[in-house]
Design a protein around this motif. Structure first.
Motif, short mmCIF file in Angstrom:
data_model
loop_
_atom_site.label_atom_id
_atom_site.label_comp_id
_atom_site.label_asym_id
_atom_site.label_seq_id
_atom_site.Cartn_x
_atom_site.Cartn_y
_atom_site.Cartn_z
N ASN A 1 0.92 -1.10 -0.13
CA ASN A 1 0.02 -0.07 0.00
C ASN A 1 0.76 1.23 0.11
N GLY A 2 1.78 1.50 0.90
CA GLY A 2 2.77 2.66 0.91
C GLY A 2 3.51 2.76 -0.41
N ILE A 3 4.09 1.57 -0.90
CA ILE A 3 4.97 1.61 -2.09
C ILE A 3 3.97 2.34 -3.45
N ALA A 4 2.66 1.69 -3.26
CA ALA A 4 1.68 1.94 -4.43
C ALA A 4 1.30 3.63 -4.35
N ARG A 5 1.18 3.96 -3.24
CA ARG A 5 0.76 5.39 -2.81
C ARG A 5 2.29 6.34 -3.50
N LYS A 6 3.25 5.91 -3.17
CA LYS A 6 4.56 6.66 -3.53
C LYS A 6 4.76 6.68 -5.00
N LEU A 7 4.24 5.43 -5.54
CA LEU A 7 4.69 5.12 -6.95
C LEU A 7 3.39 6.06 -7.68
N SER A 8 2.13 6.11 -7.09
CA SER A 8 1.11 6.96 -7.81
C SER A 8 1.54 8.48 -7.68
N CYS A 9 2.27 8.84 -6.54
CA CYS A 9 2.73 10.42 -6.55
C CYS A 9 3.47 10.54 -7.41
N LEU A 10 4.50 9.69 -7.87
CA LEU A 10 5.56 10.04 -8.82
C LEU A 10 5.05 9.97 -10.32
N LYS A 11 3.89 9.16 -10.57
CA LYS A 11 3.27 9.10 -11.67
C LYS A 11 2.71 10.58 -11.84
N SER A 12 1.88 11.06 -11.01
CA SER A 12 1.32 12.07 -10.90
C SER A 12 2.24 13.43 -11.14
N PHE A 13 3.21 13.34 -10.40
CA PHE A 13 4.75 14.38 -10.51
C PHE A 13 5.14 14.61 -11.85
N PHE A 14 5.41 13.61 -12.43
CA PHE A 14 6.23 13.30 -13.72
C PHE A 14 5.03 13.75 -14.58
N ASP A 15 4.00 13.41 -14.61
CA ASP A 15 2.75 13.58 -15.55
C ASP A 15 2.55 15.11 -15.83
N TYR A 16 2.59 15.63 -14.58
CA TYR A 16 2.50 17.31 -14.73
C TYR A 16 3.61 17.83 -15.65
N TYR A 17 4.81 17.34 -15.57
CA TYR A 17 5.85 18.22 -16.30
C TYR A 17 5.86 17.80 -17.70
N THR A 18 5.22 16.44 -18.02
CA THR A 18 5.09 16.20 -19.29
C THR A 18 4.08 16.83 -20.06
N ARG A 19 2.89 17.02 -19.39
CA ARG A 19 1.77 17.83 -19.82
C ARG A 19 1.89 19.24 -20.31
N ILE A 20 3.03 19.81 -19.29
CA ILE A 20 3.20 21.33 -19.53
C ILE A 20 4.36 21.36 -20.63
N GLY A 21 5.02 20.45 -20.85
CA GLY A 21 5.90 20.31 -22.11
C GLY A 21 7.39 20.60 -21.45
N ALA A 22 7.48 20.46 -20.30
CA ALA A 22 8.88 20.45 -19.77
C ALA A 22 9.62 19.39 -19.56
N MET A 23 8.92 18.26 -19.85
CA MET A 23 9.70 16.87 -19.84
C MET A 23 9.12 16.16 -20.99
N GLU A 24 9.88 15.15 -21.98
CA GLU A 24 9.47 14.68 -23.06
C GLU A 24 8.66 13.50 -22.70
N LYS A 25 9.20 12.67 -21.57
CA LYS A 25 8.50 11.38 -21.10
C LYS A 25 8.27 11.43 -19.55
#
Length: 354
Positions: A113-137
């Motif tokens: 559960n704890g690992i899943a929560r932290k992974l979800s956080c990372l997915k959300s974090f990097f998804d934000y930067y890809t959506r605004i074009g600051a990261m390619e992937k």
């Protein structure tokens, strides 16, 4: 602004102050993510994300010397572009059992559960930067969420509810004379809290935030602040009414609260507003004495209410509304699981009747 709202505003301010300190340990670019999250998440949720990201960045600088960074604050989006799926997977493996680099002997263990929560956080974090074009992937996008094993819902049966409440109200041979002397001082308060939690299913934080003027005996309701910050009326029955009135009349109204707790409904022995931790320990203490066969917490009292409400009404939407669930899917956990399992057990005959 109601006094109830003031309490929750103060709690939000405390979270914001903690957030300010944690942000000092994060890369500068991370601030944009939290600004974007400000309108869609609570301060407590954002703080949890910040702690998770701090753990991730601290891991990166210790596990990836090619970054040449001494502190997480020195990391840049260019560093993030270098990350791979394998880097994220190695971080998740690290989370299972790790020692933070803070010169202490602390050890942290994360369940699925704890690992899943932290992974979800990372997915959300990097998804934000890809959506605004600051990261390619998004390096976390292809990493699967760990499988979460469903746990049996622990709750009290009707006879166990009666045993618990009777034990708090009348005492028991199971406590020592010293314990009884102390418990007698808090009996009315503890009975009111436990009865309220069992009779309404409110969260422990919602209980802590209650002020006296949030209780309305004209229509037997309390005004609470839900997790998302919305005010909601929750109604209670005569059993809860009796317990609250006894506590108010015979104990609370005779107490002199400390400054800042004048309006609090539930006070500690030091005349301050009771904390989440104090109520948690109180419930666990009584549960160990009177229903030791089950590991009961305030959340288990909430589960008990949710299950009983569904069994009596069969209305998932009512359960979701009453418990403040954002989705009916959450409420499905309370949908008569025990009855269905009993039905399954009785459906199979091992020996035919002669």
């Amino acid at each position: 602004m109601s006094q109830n709202l003031t309490y929750h505003v103060n709690e939000s301010k405390k979270n914001d102050q903690c957030m300010h300190e944690v942000l000092k340990d994060l890369p500068e670019f991370a601030k944009a993510y939290f600004r974007a999250k400000d309108s869609t998440t609570s301060p407590r949720t954002r703080l949890a994300y910040a702690y998770d990201l701090r753990t991730f960045f601290q891991y990166l600088i210790s596990a990836n010397p090619s970054f040449h960074c001494r502190y997480p604050s020195e990391l840049t989006l260019s560093h993030m572009e270098q990350l791979s799926v394998q880097d994220i997977e190695e971080f998740l493996e690290y989370l299972k059992y790790y020692h933070p680099n803070d010169d202490t002997d602390r050890t942290f263990i994360n369940t699925a559960n704890g690992i899943a929560r932290k992974l979800s956080c990372l997915k959300s974090f990097f998804d934000y930067y890809t959506r605004i074009g600051a990261m390619e992937k998004n390096p976390a996008a292809l990493v699967p969420i760990p499988k979460i094993h469903k746990k049996e819902i622990i709750q009290l049966d009707p006879d166990e509810i009666a045993i618990l409440l009777d034990g708090i109200e009348n005492g028991s041979d199971q406590v020592s004379a010293h314990q009884k002397k102390y418990l007698d001082k808090t009996r009315l308060r503890d009975l009111a809290i436990t009865t309220l939690l069992l009779g309404t299913g409110i969260r422990i934080s919602e209980c802590v935030g209650l002020d006296i003027n949030n209780v309305n005996f004209r229509d037997n309701s309390i005004k609470i602040i839900r997790k998302g910050g919305n005010e909601q009326l929750v109604y209670f029955n005569e059993e809860v009414q009796d317990a609250l009135e006894d506590y108010l009349e015979c104990q609370r109204n005779k107490m002199i609260p400390e400054k800042g707790s004048e309006n609090a409904l539930f006070l500690s022995m030091k005349n301050n507003r009771m904390s989440v931790d104090a109520i948690e320990k109180m419930v666990v203490k009584y549960a160990k004495i009177f229903v030791p066969q089950k590991k009961i917490t305030p959340h288990k009292l909430r589960s008990t209410f949710g299950t009983q409400l569904y069994q009596e009404t069969g209305d998932l939407y009512l359960v979701a509304e009453t418990l403040g669930h954002s989705s009916v899917e959450t409420s499905k956990r309370y949908a008569a699981m025990k009855d269905r399992k009993r039905m399954a057990a009785n459906a199979v005959k091992l020996r035919s009747e002669s």
